[in-house]
Scaffold this motif. Structure first.
Motif, PDB file in Angstrom:
ATOM      1  N   UNK A  27      41.201  40.208  36.868  1.00 14.30           N
ATOM      2  CA  UNK A  27      40.693  40.054  38.241  1.00 14.30           C
ATOM      3  C   UNK A  27      41.517  39.050  39.035  1.00 14.30           C
ATOM      4  N   UNK A  28      42.082  38.038  38.351  1.00 15.51           N
ATOM      5  CA  UNK A  28      42.939  37.067  39.044  1.00 15.51           C
ATOM      6  C   UNK A  28      44.238  37.715  39.520  1.00 15.51           C
ATOM      7  N   UNK A  29      44.774  38.620  38.722  1.00 14.98           N
ATOM      8  CA  UNK A  29      46.062  39.232  39.026  1.00 14.98           C
ATOM      9  C   UNK A  29      45.947  40.544  39.777  1.00 14.98           C
ATOM     10  N   UNK A  30      44.920  41.336  39.439  1.00 18.33           N
ATOM     11  CA  UNK A  30      44.734  42.666  40.025  1.00 18.33           C
ATOM     12  C   UNK A  30      43.261  42.869  40.379  1.00 18.33           C
ATOM     13  N   UNK A  31      42.763  42.226  41.415  1.00 25.07           N
ATOM     14  CA  UNK A  31      41.338  42.338  41.744  1.00 25.07           C
ATOM     15  C   UNK A  31      40.910  43.754  42.109  1.00 25.07           C
ATOM     16  N   UNK A  32      41.862  44.610  42.430  1.00 29.46           N
ATOM     17  CA  UNK A  32      41.550  45.985  42.820  1.00 29.46           C
ATOM     18  C   UNK A  32      41.601  46.967  41.653  1.00 29.46           C
ATOM     19  N   UNK A  33      41.922  46.499  40.447  1.00 26.93           N
ATOM     20  CA  UNK A  33      42.064  47.399  39.299  1.00 26.93           C
ATOM     21  C   UNK A  33      40.689  47.785  38.752  1.00 26.93           C
ATOM     22  N   UNK A  34      40.366  49.079  38.743  1.00 29.83           N
ATOM     23  CA  UNK A  34      39.092  49.518  38.164  1.00 29.83           C
ATOM     24  C   UNK A  34      39.081  49.267  36.654  1.00 29.83           C
ATOM     25  N   UNK A  35      37.904  48.926  36.129  1.00 27.55           N
ATOM     26  CA  UNK A  35      37.760  48.576  34.714  1.00 27.55           C
ATOM     27  C   UNK A  35      36.617  49.373  34.105  1.00 27.55           C
ATOM     28  N   UNK A  36      36.874  49.899  32.903  1.00 30.38           N
ATOM     29  CA  UNK A  36      35.825  50.522  32.098  1.00 30.38           C
ATOM     30  C   UNK A  36      35.667  49.660  30.856  1.00 30.38           C
ATOM     31  N   UNK A  37      34.471  49.159  30.637  1.00 28.47           N
ATOM     32  CA  UNK A  37      34.158  48.366  29.455  1.00 28.47           C
ATOM     33  C   UNK A  37      33.395  49.257  28.494  1.00 28.47           C
ATOM     34  N   UNK A  38      33.885  49.341  27.256  1.00 25.78           N
ATOM     35  CA  UNK A  38      33.173  50.073  26.220  1.00 25.78           C
ATOM     36  C   UNK A  38      32.724  49.071  25.175  1.00 25.78           C
ATOM     37  N   UNK A  39      31.461  49.147  24.783  1.00 22.00           N
ATOM     38  CA  UNK A  39      30.945  48.190  23.816  1.00 22.00           C
ATOM     39  C   UNK A  39      29.744  48.761  23.095  1.00 22.00           C
ATOM     40  N   UNK A  40      29.652  48.425  21.839  1.00 22.01           N
ATOM     41  CA  UNK A  40      28.495  48.829  21.061  1.00 22.01           C
ATOM     42  C   UNK A  40      27.737  47.654  20.497  1.00 22.01           C
ATOM     43  N   UNK A  41      28.358  46.454  20.527  1.00 25.41           N
ATOM     44  CA  UNK A  41      27.750  45.315  19.861  1.00 25.41           C
ATOM     45  C   UNK A  41      27.523  44.105  20.752  1.00 25.41           C
ATOM     46  N   UNK A  42      28.191  44.012  21.859  1.00 24.36           N
ATOM     47  CA  UNK A  42      28.107  42.818  22.685  1.00 24.36           C
ATOM     48  C   UNK A  42      26.740  42.683  23.354  1.00 24.36           C
ATOM     49  N   UNK A  43      26.189  41.496  23.268  1.00 24.80           N
ATOM     50  CA  UNK A  43      24.937  41.210  23.964  1.00 24.80           C
ATOM     51  C   UNK A  43      25.199  40.808  25.406  1.00 24.80           C
ATOM     52  N   UNK A  44      26.389  40.356  25.684  1.00 27.49           N
ATOM     53  CA  UNK A  44      26.732  39.856  27.013  1.00 27.49           C
ATOM     54  C   UNK A  44      27.715  40.813  27.681  1.00 27.49           C
ATOM     55  N   UNK A  45      27.165  41.799  28.335  1.00 32.92           N
ATOM     56  CA  UNK A  45      27.994  42.782  29.032  1.00 32.92           C
ATOM     57  C   UNK A  45      28.108  42.409  30.500  1.00 32.92           C
ATOM     58  N   UNK A  46      29.247  42.697  31.097  1.00 30.89           N
ATOM     59  CA  UNK A  46      29.378  42.404  32.526  1.00 30.89           C
ATOM     60  C   UNK A  46      28.470  43.319  33.346  1.00 30.89           C
ATOM     61  N   UNK A  47      28.104  42.856  34.505  1.00 36.78           N
ATOM     62  CA  UNK A  47      27.284  43.662  35.415  1.00 36.78           C
ATOM     63  C   UNK A  47      28.170  44.745  36.025  1.00 36.78           C
ATOM     64  N   UNK A  48      27.721  46.007  35.960  1.00 37.70           N
ATOM     65  CA  UNK A  48      28.517  47.068  36.593  1.00 37.70           C
ATOM     66  C   UNK A  48      28.730  46.780  38.081  1.00 37.70           C
ATOM     67  N   UNK A  49      29.905  47.125  38.564  1.00 41.14           N
ATOM     68  CA  UNK A  49      30.262  46.980  39.976  1.00 41.14           C
ATOM     69  C   UNK A  49      30.643  48.365  40.471  1.00 41.14           C
ATOM     70  N   UNK A  50      29.792  49.002  41.244  1.00 38.12           N
ATOM     71  CA  UNK A  50      30.079  50.369  41.692  1.00 38.12           C
ATOM     72  C   UNK A  50      31.496  50.492  42.272  1.00 38.12           C
ATOM     73  N   UNK A  51      32.234  51.436  41.709  1.00 32.74           N
ATOM     74  CA  UNK A  51      33.592  51.680  42.169  1.00 32.74           C
ATOM     75  C   UNK A  51      34.642  50.784  41.542  1.00 32.74           C
TER      76      UNK A  51
END
Length: 81
Positions: A27-51
């Motif tokens: 986000x510091x370098x490419x704030x416009x880069x879309x991100x897909x987070x895949x996780x099966x174990x993490x309790x602390x997931x980022x909040x989805x940001x539409x788009x």
């Protein structure tokens, strides 16, 4: 000249840098880069940001990945599984 990625797909649990740290660094370098987070174990997931950021829980339906990428690249909200 190297090509820049159009989307980042990452897990939250990784050995050297966790997903949250990677997302912050990207986000510091490419704030416009879309991100897909895949996780099966993490309790602390980022909040989805539409788009901009989609969370897909493992196991996810692999057929959902292509439409999610397409939606993010077209400025849509994507989908979460």
């Amino acid at each position: 000249m190297s090509a820049m990625p159009h989307v980042l797909i990452t897990d939250m649990r990784m050995p050297v840098m966790d997903g949250a740290a990677l997302i912050r660094a990207i986000r510091e370098r490419r704030p416009d880069l879309p991100i897909i987070v895949v996780s099966g174990f993490s309790e602390h997931l980022p909040r989805p940001e539409p788009g901009w950021l989609v969370v897909m829980r493992k196991p996810y339906d692999v057929t959902a990945m292509a439409p999610t990428i397409t939606a993010l690249l077209s400025g849509g909200a994507g989908s979460a599984s």
